[in-house]
Design a protein around this motif. Sequence first.
Motif, PDB file in Angstrom:
ATOM      1  N   PRO A   1      -7.446 -34.968 -51.639  1.00 28.06           N
ATOM      2  CA  PRO A   1      -6.481 -34.327 -50.702  1.00 28.06           C
ATOM      3  C   PRO A   1      -4.951 -34.493 -51.664  1.00 28.06           C
ATOM      4  O   PRO A   1      -4.749 -35.219 -52.614  1.00 28.06           O
ATOM      5  N   ILE A   2      -4.296 -33.609 -51.235  1.00 27.34           N
ATOM      6  CA  ILE A   2      -2.793 -33.655 -51.761  1.00 27.34           C
ATOM      7  C   ILE A   2      -1.687 -34.221 -50.753  1.00 27.34           C
ATOM      8  O   ILE A   2      -2.120 -34.142 -49.433  1.00 27.34           O
ATOM      9  N   TRP A   3      -0.905 -35.057 -51.327  1.00 28.48           N
ATOM     10  CA  TRP A   3      -0.050 -35.987 -50.334  1.00 28.48           C
ATOM     11  C   TRP A   3       1.205 -35.005 -50.269  1.00 28.48           C
ATOM     12  O   TRP A   3       1.989 -34.943 -51.448  1.00 28.48           O
ATOM     13  N   LYS A   4       1.620 -34.669 -49.344  1.00 28.78           N
ATOM     14  CA  LYS A   4       2.995 -34.085 -49.210  1.00 28.78           C
ATOM     15  C   LYS A   4       3.929 -34.898 -48.301  1.00 28.78           C
ATOM     16  O   LYS A   4       3.707 -35.069 -47.092  1.00 28.78           O
ATOM     17  N   SER A   5       5.033 -34.998 -48.992  1.00 31.45           N
ATOM     18  CA  SER A   5       5.971 -35.931 -48.133  1.00 31.45           C
ATOM     19  C   SER A   5       7.018 -35.075 -47.273  1.00 31.45           C
ATOM     20  O   SER A   5       7.156 -33.843 -47.860  1.00 31.45           O
ATOM     21  N   GLY A   6       7.544 -35.545 -46.334  1.00 34.81           N
ATOM     22  CA  GLY A   6       8.421 -34.891 -45.455  1.00 34.81           C
ATOM     23  C   GLY A   6       9.277 -35.752 -44.594  1.00 34.81           C
ATOM     24  O   GLY A   6       8.901 -37.337 -44.537  1.00 34.81           O
ATOM     25  N   THR A   7      10.402 -35.403 -43.866  1.00 31.01           N
ATOM     26  CA  THR A   7      11.012 -36.270 -43.077  1.00 31.01           C
ATOM     27  C   THR A   7      10.989 -35.975 -41.508  1.00 31.01           C
ATOM     28  O   THR A   7      10.978 -34.575 -41.406  1.00 31.01           O
ATOM     29  N   ILE A   8      11.024 -36.794 -40.680  1.00 30.71           N
ATOM     30  CA  ILE A   8      11.194 -36.377 -39.129  1.00 30.71           C
ATOM     31  C   ILE A   8      12.344 -35.710 -38.979  1.00 30.71           C
ATOM     32  O   ILE A   8      13.260 -36.219 -39.445  1.00 30.71           O
ATOM     33  N   ALA A   9      12.110 -34.362 -38.284  1.00 29.77           N
ATOM     34  CA  ALA A   9      13.282 -33.518 -38.234  1.00 29.77           C
ATOM     35  C   ALA A   9      13.704 -33.309 -36.861  1.00 29.77           C
ATOM     36  O   ALA A   9      14.829 -32.506 -36.571  1.00 29.77           O
ATOM     37  N   SER A  10      13.116 -34.167 -35.798  1.00 30.08           N
ATOM     38  CA  SER A  10      13.480 -33.847 -34.451  1.00 30.08           C
ATOM     39  C   SER A  10      13.225 -34.995 -33.681  1.00 30.08           C
ATOM     40  O   SER A  10      12.498 -36.227 -34.402  1.00 30.08           O
ATOM     41  N   GLU A  11      13.612 -35.363 -32.483  1.00 33.80           N
ATOM     42  CA  GLU A  11      13.383 -36.509 -31.681  1.00 33.80           C
ATOM     43  C   GLU A  11      12.107 -36.864 -31.679  1.00 33.80           C
ATOM     44  O   GLU A  11      11.443 -36.247 -31.129  1.00 33.80           O
ATOM     45  N   PRO A  12      11.436 -38.132 -32.224  1.00 36.64           N
ATOM     46  CA  PRO A  12      10.064 -38.379 -32.221  1.00 36.64           C
ATOM     47  C   PRO A  12       9.577 -39.057 -30.993  1.00 36.64           C
ATOM     48  O   PRO A  12       8.218 -39.399 -31.059  1.00 36.64           O
ATOM     49  N   ASN A  13      10.466 -39.652 -30.003  1.00 36.81           N
ATOM     50  CA  ASN A  13      10.080 -40.534 -29.185  1.00 36.81           C
ATOM     51  C   ASN A  13      10.061 -40.271 -27.570  1.00 36.81           C
ATOM     52  O   ASN A  13      10.636 -40.742 -26.896  1.00 36.81           O
ATOM     53  N   PHE A  14       9.568 -38.824 -27.430  1.00 30.72           N
ATOM     54  CA  PHE A  14       9.753 -38.349 -26.113  1.00 30.72           C
ATOM     55  C   PHE A  14       8.380 -38.317 -25.328  1.00 30.72           C
ATOM     56  O   PHE A  14       8.133 -37.605 -24.277  1.00 30.72           O
TER      57      PHE A  14
ATOM     58  N   SER B   1       7.150 -40.772 -23.549  1.00 31.40           N
ATOM     59  CA  SER B   1       7.514 -41.118 -21.987  1.00 31.40           C
ATOM     60  C   SER B   1       7.961 -40.082 -21.091  1.00 31.40           C
ATOM     61  O   SER B   1       7.727 -39.997 -19.847  1.00 31.40           O
ATOM     62  N   VAL B   2       8.310 -38.818 -21.716  1.00 33.19           N
ATOM     63  CA  VAL B   2       8.808 -37.984 -20.813  1.00 33.19           C
ATOM     64  C   VAL B   2       7.896 -36.471 -21.100  1.00 33.19           C
ATOM     65  O   VAL B   2       8.596 -35.408 -20.511  1.00 33.19           O
ATOM     66  N   GLY B   3       6.854 -36.687 -21.473  1.00 35.45           N
ATOM     67  CA  GLY B   3       5.742 -35.896 -21.563  1.00 35.45           C
ATOM     68  C   GLY B   3       6.025 -34.763 -22.730  1.00 35.45           C
ATOM     69  O   GLY B   3       5.612 -33.804 -22.619  1.00 35.45           O
ATOM     70  N   SER B   4       6.384 -35.350 -23.761  1.00 27.53           N
ATOM     71  CA  SER B   4       6.453 -34.520 -25.132  1.00 27.53           C
ATOM     72  C   SER B   4       5.783 -35.359 -26.309  1.00 27.53           C
ATOM     73  O   SER B   4       6.589 -36.055 -26.813  1.00 27.53           O
ATOM     74  N   SER B   5       4.577 -35.277 -26.628  1.00 25.56           N
ATOM     75  CA  SER B   5       3.935 -35.768 -27.509  1.00 25.56           C
ATOM     76  C   SER B   5       4.272 -35.325 -29.173  1.00 25.56           C
ATOM     77  O   SER B   5       3.437 -35.872 -30.036  1.00 25.56           O
ATOM     78  N   THR B   6       4.840 -34.433 -29.284  1.00 28.85           N
ATOM     79  CA  THR B   6       5.242 -33.649 -30.433  1.00 28.85           C
ATOM     80  C   THR B   6       6.455 -33.693 -30.857  1.00 28.85           C
ATOM     81  O   THR B   6       7.425 -33.833 -30.251  1.00 28.85           O
ATOM     82  N   PHE B   7       6.671 -33.947 -32.264  1.00 30.40           N
ATOM     83  CA  PHE B   7       7.940 -33.772 -32.798  1.00 30.40           C
ATOM     84  C   PHE B   7       7.818 -32.840 -34.331  1.00 30.40           C
ATOM     85  O   PHE B   7       6.744 -32.715 -34.900  1.00 30.40           O
ATOM     86  N   TYR B   8       9.055 -32.356 -35.049  1.00 30.00           N
ATOM     87  CA  TYR B   8       9.095 -31.618 -35.794  1.00 30.00           C
ATOM     88  C   TYR B   8       9.248 -32.573 -37.394  1.00 30.00           C
ATOM     89  O   TYR B   8       9.871 -33.632 -37.245  1.00 30.00           O
ATOM     90  N   ILE B   9       8.466 -32.144 -38.294  1.00 24.96           N
ATOM     91  CA  ILE B   9       8.755 -32.873 -39.606  1.00 24.96           C
ATOM     92  C   ILE B   9       8.953 -31.686 -40.550  1.00 24.96           C
ATOM     93  O   ILE B   9       8.431 -30.472 -40.733  1.00 24.96           O
ATOM     94  N   ASP B  10       9.998 -31.994 -41.631  1.00 24.84           N
ATOM     95  CA  ASP B  10      10.566 -31.221 -42.397  1.00 24.84           C
ATOM     96  C   ASP B  10       9.781 -31.292 -43.729  1.00 24.84           C
ATOM     97  O   ASP B  10      10.009 -32.283 -44.564  1.00 24.84           O
ATOM     98  N   ALA B  11       8.637 -30.607 -44.007  1.00 23.67           N
ATOM     99  CA  ALA B  11       7.674 -30.837 -45.190  1.00 23.67           C
ATOM    100  C   ALA B  11       7.204 -29.416 -45.601  1.00 23.67           C
ATOM    101  O   ALA B  11       6.833 -28.432 -44.756  1.00 23.67           O
ATOM    102  N   THR B  12       7.192 -29.269 -46.641  1.00 23.08           N
ATOM    103  CA  THR B  12       6.660 -27.958 -47.421  1.00 23.08           C
ATOM    104  C   THR B  12       5.274 -27.908 -47.528  1.00 23.08           C
ATOM    105  O   THR B  12       4.736 -28.177 -48.630  1.00 23.08           O
ATOM    106  N   THR B  13       4.515 -27.615 -46.325  1.00 27.63           N
ATOM    107  CA  THR B  13       3.148 -27.700 -46.770  1.00 27.63           C
ATOM    108  C   THR B  13       2.630 -26.147 -46.740  1.00 27.63           C
ATOM    109  O   THR B  13       3.174 -25.201 -46.654  1.00 27.63           O
ATOM    110  N   ARG B  14       1.120 -26.101 -46.919  1.00 25.20           N
ATOM    111  CA  ARG B  14       0.705 -24.775 -47.153  1.00 25.20           C
ATOM    112  C   ARG B  14      -0.597 -24.651 -46.101  1.00 25.20           C
ATOM    113  O   ARG B  14      -1.021 -25.553 -45.458  1.00 25.20           O
ATOM    114  N   LYS B  15      -0.992 -23.325 -45.834  1.00 23.77           N
ATOM    115  CA  LYS B  15      -2.308 -23.165 -45.116  1.00 23.77           C
ATOM    116  C   LYS B  15      -3.267 -24.122 -45.791  1.00 23.77           C
ATOM    117  O   LYS B  15      -3.486 -24.122 -46.934  1.00 23.77           O
ATOM    118  N   GLY B  16      -4.186 -24.232 -44.850  1.00 22.04           N
ATOM    119  CA  GLY B  16      -5.284 -25.302 -45.305  1.00 22.04           C
ATOM    120  C   GLY B  16      -4.895 -26.832 -44.896  1.00 22.04           C
ATOM    121  O   GLY B  16      -5.966 -27.622 -44.961  1.00 22.04           O
TER     122      GLY B  16
END
Length: 267
Positions: free
Chosen positions: A176-189, A191-206
Amino acid sequence: ISYNSYSQNIDSLVDFNSLASIYIQAQKGSKPLWSGTGFFLQVKNTLYLITNNHVVGGKYHTDEFKRDNKNDLIKDTLPDILKIRLYDKKLGSFKFETLGLEDAKANLLYTKIYEDENNSNSLLDVVAIPIKGMNNIIFKGNINGYGSTTIGNIPLYNSQQLFVIGYPQNTDNFYPIWKSGTIASEPNFMSVGSSTFYIDATTRKGMSGSPVVFRDNKISDPKGGIRFLSGITTILIGIYSAQNFNSELGVVTRIETIYNKLYSVSN
């Protein structure tokens, strides 16, 4: 890349965590449809393959097709099996195993993951497929010995670096390829019903379904303090799903939500 020496043991050459990332090919019978990524997760006594809902042709895939094409998807174009590539102990050696997605009565053989079990509209882009009858798996699966004792041990914060480990289409790399990225939105929600956050990473299909990991020799707490680790440590944070190619933002679903759901239904 050519791997000429098949006598070499992968443990001496391939990162332990690369072996946890599993190449997936979704098929309708013998016809390949698309590729993705997944990883193994042990919950109690059950081993699961974790990947995206859209990789198995679920609601996320069919809804996207309807939005893009303004009509319904033909069921015959959806996968009924996954081929997963498992590495042997020798460099460059592997085998494919087949996982069914439905039984003979069209019952799904995977578990859907919801943000809120009481809200059918809270479906996450994650599925868990229980693994049975595959005793020869090289189980490097849950990264860094992932289990209940490691959940929530890593403080997450904006601008923190994470890595997406997967298989972009149209690359020749066997592992596999290791792609680095940085957390781009609040990741600790969570407890209020949101288990997702955005990551700023240049990934590709697959790379859909890739494990997303923290990897460092220290843990920084945004509230103050640094805890040094005994060496470079890799810890599972979540699963990667959608990539918005215009914004170069992807979605990460936190592993705690996935693990807790599976814990409630596993033996």
